[in-house]
Scaffold this motif. Structure first.
Motif, PDB file in Angstrom:
ATOM      1  N   SER A 134      -3.703  -0.695  -4.666  1.00 55.60           N
ATOM      2  CA  SER A 134      -3.402   0.235  -3.578  1.00 55.60           C
ATOM      3  C   SER A 134      -2.240   1.160  -3.919  1.00 55.60           C
ATOM      4  O   SER A 134      -1.724   1.847  -3.048  1.00 55.60           O
ATOM      5  CB  SER A 134      -3.068  -0.547  -2.293  1.00 55.60           C
ATOM      6  OG  SER A 134      -4.154  -1.342  -1.905  1.00 55.60           O
ATOM      7  N   GLY A 135      -1.831   1.177  -5.184  1.00 58.81           N
ATOM      8  CA  GLY A 135      -0.720   2.034  -5.583  1.00 58.81           C
ATOM      9  C   GLY A 135       0.580   1.257  -5.667  1.00 58.81           C
ATOM     10  O   GLY A 135       0.612   0.029  -5.546  1.00 58.81           O
ATOM     11  N   ASP A 136       1.652   1.973  -5.869  1.00 61.71           N
ATOM     12  CA  ASP A 136       2.974   1.366  -6.035  1.00 61.71           C
ATOM     13  C   ASP A 136       3.910   1.905  -4.952  1.00 61.71           C
ATOM     14  O   ASP A 136       4.442   3.013  -5.079  1.00 61.71           O
ATOM     15  CB  ASP A 136       3.521   1.692  -7.427  1.00 61.71           C
ATOM     16  CG  ASP A 136       4.801   0.921  -7.728  1.00 61.71           C
ATOM     17  OD1 ASP A 136       5.266   0.198  -6.823  1.00 61.71           O
ATOM     18  OD2 ASP A 136       5.313   1.039  -8.844  1.00 61.71           O
ATOM     19  N   ASN A 190       0.924  12.882   2.783  1.00 60.05           N
ATOM     20  CA  ASN A 190      -0.467  13.272   2.532  1.00 60.05           C
ATOM     21  C   ASN A 190      -1.199  13.694   3.805  1.00 60.05           C
ATOM     22  O   ASN A 190      -2.106  14.525   3.760  1.00 60.05           O
ATOM     23  CB  ASN A 190      -1.230  12.114   1.874  1.00 60.05           C
ATOM     24  CG  ASN A 190      -0.754  11.852   0.467  1.00 60.05           C
ATOM     25  OD1 ASN A 190      -0.338  12.772  -0.230  1.00 60.05           O
ATOM     26  ND2 ASN A 190      -0.792  10.604   0.045  1.00 60.05           N
ATOM     27  N   HIS A 223      -2.242   8.757   4.703  1.00 62.23           N
ATOM     28  CA  HIS A 223      -3.588   9.014   4.179  1.00 62.23           C
ATOM     29  C   HIS A 223      -3.937  10.487   4.375  1.00 62.23           C
ATOM     30  O   HIS A 223      -3.426  11.137   5.285  1.00 62.23           O
ATOM     31  CB  HIS A 223      -4.641   8.179   4.929  1.00 62.23           C
ATOM     32  CG  HIS A 223      -4.357   6.720   4.945  1.00 62.23           C
ATOM     33  ND1 HIS A 223      -3.453   6.153   5.836  1.00 62.23           N
ATOM     34  CD2 HIS A 223      -4.829   5.700   4.194  1.00 62.23           C
ATOM     35  CE1 HIS A 223      -3.395   4.847   5.630  1.00 62.23           C
ATOM     36  NE2 HIS A 223      -4.225   4.542   4.648  1.00 62.23           N
ATOM     37  N   ASP A 267       0.843  -1.191   0.000  1.00 60.19           N
ATOM     38  CA  ASP A 267       0.000   0.000   0.000  1.00 60.19           C
ATOM     39  C   ASP A 267       0.883   1.249   0.000  1.00 60.19           C
ATOM     40  O   ASP A 267       1.702   1.445   0.894  1.00 60.19           O
ATOM     41  CB  ASP A 267      -0.906  -0.002   1.241  1.00 60.19           C
ATOM     42  CG  ASP A 267      -1.966   1.091   1.184  1.00 60.19           C
ATOM     43  OD1 ASP A 267      -1.904   1.915   0.256  1.00 60.19           O
ATOM     44  OD2 ASP A 267      -2.842   1.112   2.066  1.00 60.19           O
ATOM     45  N   GLU A 268       0.684   2.093  -0.993  1.00 59.97           N
ATOM     46  CA  GLU A 268       1.474   3.329  -1.100  1.00 59.97           C
ATOM     47  C   GLU A 268       1.257   4.240   0.104  1.00 59.97           C
ATOM     48  O   GLU A 268       2.153   4.981   0.501  1.00 59.97           O
ATOM     49  CB  GLU A 268       1.083   4.061  -2.385  1.00 59.97           C
ATOM     50  CG  GLU A 268       1.844   5.339  -2.628  1.00 59.97           C
ATOM     51  CD  GLU A 268       1.353   6.073  -3.856  1.00 59.97           C
ATOM     52  OE1 GLU A 268       1.603   7.280  -3.948  1.00 59.97           O
ATOM     53  OE2 GLU A 268       0.715   5.428  -4.711  1.00 59.97           O
ATOM     54  N   ALA A 269       0.069   4.168   0.715  1.00 59.45           N
ATOM     55  CA  ALA A 269      -0.233   5.018   1.871  1.00 59.45           C
ATOM     56  C   ALA A 269       0.644   4.680   3.074  1.00 59.45           C
ATOM     57  O   ALA A 269       0.789   5.504   3.984  1.00 59.45           O
ATOM     58  CB  ALA A 269      -1.709   4.878   2.253  1.00 59.45           C
ATOM     59  N   ARG A 308       3.395   7.258   2.155  1.00 60.50           N
ATOM     60  CA  ARG A 308       2.979   8.658   2.046  1.00 60.50           C
ATOM     61  C   ARG A 308       1.879   9.057   3.025  1.00 60.50           C
ATOM     62  O   ARG A 308       1.583  10.241   3.174  1.00 60.50           O
ATOM     63  CB  ARG A 308       2.485   8.944   0.626  1.00 60.50           C
ATOM     64  CG  ARG A 308       3.577   8.953  -0.401  1.00 60.50           C
ATOM     65  CD  ARG A 308       3.029   9.516  -1.710  1.00 60.50           C
ATOM     66  NE  ARG A 308       4.032   9.571  -2.737  1.00 60.50           N
ATOM     67  CZ  ARG A 308       4.911  10.547  -2.875  1.00 60.50           C
ATOM     68  NH1 ARG A 308       4.918  11.538  -2.022  1.00 60.50           N
ATOM     69  NH2 ARG A 308       5.793  10.533  -3.847  1.00 60.50           N
ATOM     70  N   SER A 342       7.399   3.105  -6.091  1.00 63.96           N
ATOM     71  CA  SER A 342       7.449   4.429  -6.701  1.00 63.96           C
ATOM     72  C   SER A 342       7.397   5.520  -5.638  1.00 63.96           C
ATOM     73  O   SER A 342       8.022   6.579  -5.786  1.00 63.96           O
ATOM     74  CB  SER A 342       6.278   4.606  -7.675  1.00 63.96           C
ATOM     75  OG  SER A 342       6.372   3.670  -8.735  1.00 63.96           O
ATOM     76  N   ALA A 343       6.650   5.273  -4.559  1.00 68.21           N
ATOM     77  CA  ALA A 343       6.591   6.248  -3.467  1.00 68.21           C
ATOM     78  C   ALA A 343       7.945   6.382  -2.786  1.00 68.21           C
ATOM     79  O   ALA A 343       8.295   7.459  -2.284  1.00 68.21           O
ATOM     80  CB  ALA A 343       5.525   5.842  -2.451  1.00 68.21           C
TER      81      ALA A 343
END
Length: 815
Positions: A466-468, A488, A426, A419-421, A424, A471-472
């Motif tokens: 859930s994103g990458d 975020n 939520h 999960d990218e969160a 970064r 990449s984050a």
């Protein structure tokens, strides 16, 4: 309107307090109020939060020393004083400029001493006056005053009478709408005959602001004052009607949530009486924490804006906890708070040596960083990536670096992160929103320059719904970008450039190329047997003895025993399994110690076999050269280097080509390339073409249940095929690794150090490599390659010349 029961109310409630008061009617309210002579100078009594009107009588409790002195002297004298309202009721000791310039001359009717030693005075307004100038300010105010023009009472004016009737009707309606006003107030209004006093009495009782009442007092024309009053009454009636409508709806639909709200409001009032509500205390604590923060102006502005928003919120609202948690996160983060680095390079080097044996390249890199930091005073921290098999000390090395630098240590496991969160965070508007794990970790560490270990970075799961996360991580691990990392949840930039990031991985192949490019890769290969023995003596055995309650001299591991444990019971590049076996042996001896049974504190080889059982692993050894078509190759695995044997068997048939041993597609292609090249250039090795047509070829690599893949066995396949078709012996104790092309080129491969360690364990003496791998040998410490001979080749025929002897095997095949 604000009629209440007639009762004694303290001046602290009127002049210096917050509660409302009850104006009373005097006995001479019908007398002409402008007939009295107004002195040119009057002592002035300032009032807070109220306005006195002519004809109206009010009780007040005197609290200020100035006011007490004024009242006492006036009461014993003319009993006439000037009463003027303060512009700002919050001022405790007003000046002459803090007073309105229009007030009322009043008469002190009665002065009473109360049981609590306070002084209560009843005053009645007489004439309106204007303050011209200040005569004195001590011990109380005296001012020059001028009587204002008299109100004109209009007789036989139908329009004025209608106006007065409207004021009475609307006043009675307001009394009826307000359940807090006693019914006697309506009776009082009905019996007032004087239009002037009616206007003044209702103005005094009007539930309006101080400014509005002062405005009424300053209007000289009675008709204009009555019209203004009528407008205020109309507005108040509308507010009362709206309030009653809302209360009716509330009464019809009073559910549990509303009931809880009212109860909480009552609880808040009780808490205020006891010393303030918890919510207010929390806001005060946040302010105190914020004062100590070293954050930027941008962050400070965001904090103050959100704090102001929080202070206006209802504590029962759902958004209150969201904003409160956000502000707590802001003040708990270590903005520009850093630990002092240890610039003693010798001490730092000693700490690294004490914690880890070997790993000289990494230790040198850390000391270089410290040296530059000491010279420059400020530099961006390096982003290192330790790559190596499990158990070689990658993660523990991060903790050792933190100790050497005198920094906080943070470890964040990335294995399976999808999960990218998690990186970064939520957005704070979501229920259960939190900052990313990087910001959370810094909050716990309380410093902005820790050593931050990103463990198992090669096992991040990327590219899903859930994103990458990989990449984050690009922003986190980019020295040019991480000085303004955007989370975020925070919604403000945070500087990560002072953090020393240390990533660990078992393999580079699964790391995103852009992410790999941002890190400084440092290889941690496996250990030699001698190194494992030293690690066991210096670190593993003392640690396990302490954890199992043994004293240092109660159990001794000799070098032959440790060597046998490593060779017969472990098959790894690191020392994790070795650590487990040492723990098992100590547990066995702990049983003897607790049961008071005799045992030899010096562990023998027989004791080792009794505790551990028969050997679990056979040491890889180079095989004899008595068989044609069997060649020793070198391979890299996730647990380090290993040797493997390529076996080629020929049988009469129709030239079929078979491969077995759980080979992957790339390895099968390498075998095919080797076979095709040998068939195309068979004349150079004196192999007849009919041999390929009448003999079936079977290639096999033992341990068939173990999957194998990769191109590095290309020259090994070729050599094995060449030996099988020429029936020539191989040179004894020789191994090789390298990729083969159809143009006979030998290409370089990776994992050279691990492969060399495997060769040494197996007793290999000579190794054939691509010429382009020579640079890898120069980077390897001398102790790893001692006793080995390296042959660097460009062409596969050079491999054949080096590896194949002229002598044929016993009982060779006749083609």
């Amino acid at each position: 309107m604000d009629f209440n029961e007639m009762k004694t109310i303290g001046l602290s409630d009127i002049i210096e307090g917050e509660t409302e008061f009850l104006p009373l009617m005097g006995g001479n309210e019908e007398l002409p109020m402008d007939d009295a002579d107004v002195p040119k100078q009057l002592p002035i009594l300032p009032l807070r939060n109220t306005v006195l009107f002519p004809g109206v009588m009010i009780p007040i409790t005197v609290g200020r020393e100035k006011s007490i002195k004024l009242i006492n002297e006036a009461y014993s004298g003319t009993k006439l004083i000037g009463v003027v309202s303060q512009v700002d009721g919050a001022i405790e000791d007003p000046t002459f400029d803090d007073l309105f310039k229009t007030g009322v001359m009043a008469q002190v009717v009665k002065v009473l001493k109360m049981p609590d030693d306070s002084t209560t005075v009843i005053i009645q307004g007489r004439n309106r006056i204007a303050l011209d100038s200040e005569v004195q300010s001590q011990p109380y105010f005296i001012a020059n005053v001028t009587p204002l023009l008299s109100d004109v009472i209009i007789d036989n004016n139908e329009e004025f009478k209608a106006l007065m009737d409207s004021i009475k009707d609307m006043s009675l309606k307001a009394i009826k709408l307000n359940p807090n006003i006693p019914s006697d107030a309506g009776f009082a209004i009905k019996n007032i005959e004087s239009p002037t006093f009616l206007v003044n009495f209702i103005s005094s009782n009007l539930n309006s602001s101080l400014e509005d009442k002062q405005k009424l007092l300053e209007i000289t024309d009675l008709t204009e004052r009555a019209q203004t009053l009528l407008g205020m009454l109309s507005k108040e009636i509308q507010m009362l009607e709206l309030k009653n409508q809302i209360q009716d709806k509330v009464k019809l639909d009073l559910d549990k949530q509303q009931r809880d709200y009212f109860l909480n409001q009552q609880l808040k009032t009780i808490q205020d009486e006891l010393g303030g509500s918890p919510h207010e205390q929390e806001i005060i604590e946040l302010k105190k924490k914020a004062e100590k923060k070293k954050w930027s102006k941008e962050v400070k502005d965001v904090f103050e804006k959100e704090l102001a928003k929080l202070s206006r919120m209802n504590p029962m609202a759902a958004e209150f906890s969201i904003h409160h948690n956000y502000l707590e996160t802001l003040v708990d983060l270590p903005w520009n708070e850093f630990s002092n680095d240890n610039f003693d390079l010798k001490k730092a080097g000693k700490i690294l040596d004490d914690d880890h044996y070997g790993l000289d390249k990494i230790k040198e890199r850390i000391l270089e960083y410290l040296a530059v930091l000491k010279l420059k005073g400020d530099m961006k921290s390096p982003i290192l990536c330790f790559v190596g098999p499990p158990g070689v000390g990658k993660t523990s090395l991060g903790k050792s670096i933190a100790r050497a630098l005198n920094r906080e240590y943070i470890r964040m496991a990335l294995g399976g992160l999808r999960d990218e969160a998690e990186i970064r965070g939520h957005r704070k508007t979501y229920i259960g929103a939190m900052p990313g794990r990087i910001i959370q970790s810094l909050k716990k560490a309380k410093k902005s320059n820790p050593v931050f270990v990103l463990d198992e970075i090669d096992k991040v799961v990327g590219g899903n719904v859930s994103g990458d996360p990989a990449s984050a991580l690009l922003e986190v691990l980019d020295p040019e970008q991480n000085s303004s990392f955007y989370d975020n949840y925070l919604e403000v930039e945070y500087d990560l450039s002072k953090i020393m990031f240390v990533a660990t991985a078992n393999s580079l192949s699964s790391i995103h190329p852009a992410l790999r490019d941002r890190m400084e890769i440092i290889d941690l290969s496996g250990y030699l047997i001698q190194e494992k023995i030293e690690i066991a003596k210096r670190h593993l055995i003392p640690k396990q003895l302490e954890e199992h309650g043994f004293k240092k001299n109660q159990l001794v591991f000799k070098k032959p025993v440790l060597e046998r444990i490593i060779e017969d019971y472990t098959a790894e590049s690191g020392v994790r399994t070795l650590d487990k076996h040492i723990a098992k042996i100590i547990r066995n001896r702990a049983k003897f110690l607790v049961m008071d049974e005799a045992f030899d504190k010096e562990l023998s080889l027989e004791d080792l076999r009794t505790i551990m059982g028969p050997p679990r692993f056979q040491k890889d050894k180079a095989i004899s050269n008595e068989h044609a078509g069997v060649v020793t190759g070198l391979a890299w695995t996730s647990v380090g280097g290993v040797i493997l044997f390529v076996e080629v068997s020929l049988s009469r048939g129709k030239g079929q080509f078979t491969m077995t041993g759980s080979l992957g597609d790339v390895m099968k292609e390498s075998a095919t390339v080797a076979y095709k090249y040998l068939r195309a250039h068979s004349e150079e090795l004196n192999i007849p073409q009919k041999a390929f047509e009448k003999w079936d070829v079977h290639i096999h690599i033992p341990e068939g249940a173990t999957p194998k893949d990769g191109p590095s066995a290309g020259i090994t396949f070729f050599t094995a095929l060449a030996s099988a078709f020429t029936q020539r012996k191989l040179k004894n104790k020789i191994a090789m690794t390298g990729e083969l092309t159809l143009r006979s080129k030998v290409l370089p491969v990776g994992g050279i150090k691990e492969k060399i360690l495997a060769a040494k364990r197996a007793g290999i003496k000579e190794i054939i490599l691509s010429s382009e791998n020579k640079k890898d040998i120069h980077e390897i410490s001398e102790k790893y390659i001692k006793g080995l001979t390296f042959h660097f080749v460009d062409n596969v025929m050079e491999v054949a010349d080096l590896a194949l002897l002229k002598t044929k095997v016993k009982n060779p095949i006749r083609f």
